[in-house]
Design a protein around this motif. Structure first.
Motif, mmCIF file in Angstrom:
data_model
loop_
_atom_site.group_PDB
_atom_site.id
_atom_site.type_symbol
_atom_site.label_atom_id
_atom_site.label_comp_id
_atom_site.label_asym_id
_atom_site.label_seq_id
_atom_site.Cartn_x
_atom_site.Cartn_y
_atom_site.Cartn_z
ATOM 1 N N TYR A 48 -16.274 6.263 -11.130
ATOM 2 C CA TYR A 48 -16.321 7.088 -10.629
ATOM 3 C C TYR A 48 -15.543 7.826 -12.058
ATOM 4 O O TYR A 48 -16.517 8.873 -13.059
ATOM 5 N N TYR A 58 -14.510 -2.603 -7.257
ATOM 6 C CA TYR A 58 -14.702 -3.364 -5.216
ATOM 7 C C TYR A 58 -13.938 -1.845 -5.242
ATOM 8 O O TYR A 58 -12.929 -2.479 -4.511
ATOM 9 N N GLU A 59 -14.265 -1.252 -4.727
ATOM 10 C CA GLU A 59 -13.922 -0.258 -3.671
ATOM 11 C C GLU A 59 -12.077 0.994 -4.038
ATOM 12 O O GLU A 59 -11.583 0.953 -3.194
ATOM 13 N N THR A 60 -13.086 0.449 -5.251
ATOM 14 C CA THR A 60 -11.849 1.317 -6.214
ATOM 15 C C THR A 60 -12.619 2.498 -7.153
ATOM 16 O O THR A 60 -13.977 2.382 -7.019
ATOM 17 N N ARG A 89 -8.736 -6.768 -4.993
ATOM 18 C CA ARG A 89 -9.650 -7.529 -4.488
ATOM 19 C C ARG A 89 -10.097 -7.908 -6.046
ATOM 20 O O ARG A 89 -9.027 -7.225 -7.605
ATOM 21 N N LYS A 103 -6.024 -2.229 -7.181
ATOM 22 C CA LYS A 103 -6.664 -2.291 -6.720
ATOM 23 C C LYS A 103 -6.611 -3.660 -5.458
ATOM 24 O O LYS A 103 -5.733 -3.789 -5.532
ATOM 25 N N ASP A 116 -19.342 -6.892 -12.136
ATOM 26 C CA ASP A 116 -19.275 -6.017 -12.016
ATOM 27 C C ASP A 116 -20.020 -4.517 -13.158
ATOM 28 O O ASP A 116 -20.609 -3.580 -11.970
ATOM 29 N N TRP A 176 0.328 -1.209 -0.225
ATOM 30 C CA TRP A 176 -0.426 -0.044 -0.180
ATOM 31 C C TRP A 176 0.763 1.087 -0.311
ATOM 32 O O TRP A 176 0.200 2.343 0.039
#
Length: 178
Positions: free
Chosen positions: A104, A98-100, A93, A91, A131, A57
């Motif tokens: 947007y 997913y949560e990126t 996952r 990303k 997704d 990260w």
């Protein structure tokens, strides 16, 4: 309809259990992936890389590229390394969404259709296609530009995307980008 080419998980260290099998598949599809990337650039189509960061990260695109090109499959990465000005999403996952911030970016760009390429067909490509579909994007998957670990699951995943998600599944030369 405005499209984006989304390149999924092609920056890979190939230091995992299924690496040898996956590397063979990537070698087969890499020319088609590279061709799609060049077509996207030539046709001024939005190009977005979405990649796992493998838990690092504190690292960005440059560090990821440096790390994976130092691994055993430099030849699979160098032809498709994203330029510094190419959109790049990290990303954690399987799904590119997913949560990126991918959705947007697509909505801000007026994108209505995604062309998904990369790896692994029966995992990250399939989940990203689902997704995208549930977010009301049209989906296209070039069958010769996605790499798989298990050929039988690759075929099943392509069929599922076509039947269950109304995805356009066709050879990369038949997939419209713009």
């Amino acid at each position: 309809m405005t499209s984006a080419l989304v390149v999924i998980d092609m920056l890979n260290s190939y230091e995992h259990e299924d690496a040898e099998v996956l590397m063979r598949s990537v070698r087969e599809v890499l020319p088609s992936i590279a061709s799609l990337i060049e077509r996207a650039k030539d046709e001024d189509v939005r190009l977005i890389y979405v990649n796992d960061n493998y838990g690092a990260w504190n690292q960005g695109r440059a560090e990821l590229v440096e790390r994976v090109t130092a691994g055993p499959a430099r030849d699979l990465i160098e032809p498709i390394v994203p330029a510094a000005d190419t959109d790049f999403v990290t990303k954690a996952r399987h799904s590119a969404f997913y949560e990126t911030p991918l959705e947007y970016l697509l909505r801000q760009g007026g994108i209505e259709r995604v062309v998904l390429t990369g790896q692994v067909t029966e995992q990250c490509i399939l989940y990203s296609a689902l997704d995208a579909y549930i977010r009301h994007f049209e989906v296209a998957v070039p069958s010769d530009a996605v790499a798989a670990i298990r050929p039988e699951l690759h075929d099943a995943a392509l069929t599922m995307m076509e039947l269950n998600m109304a995805a356009e599944v066709a050879p990369s030369t038949d997939i419209r980008l713009s």
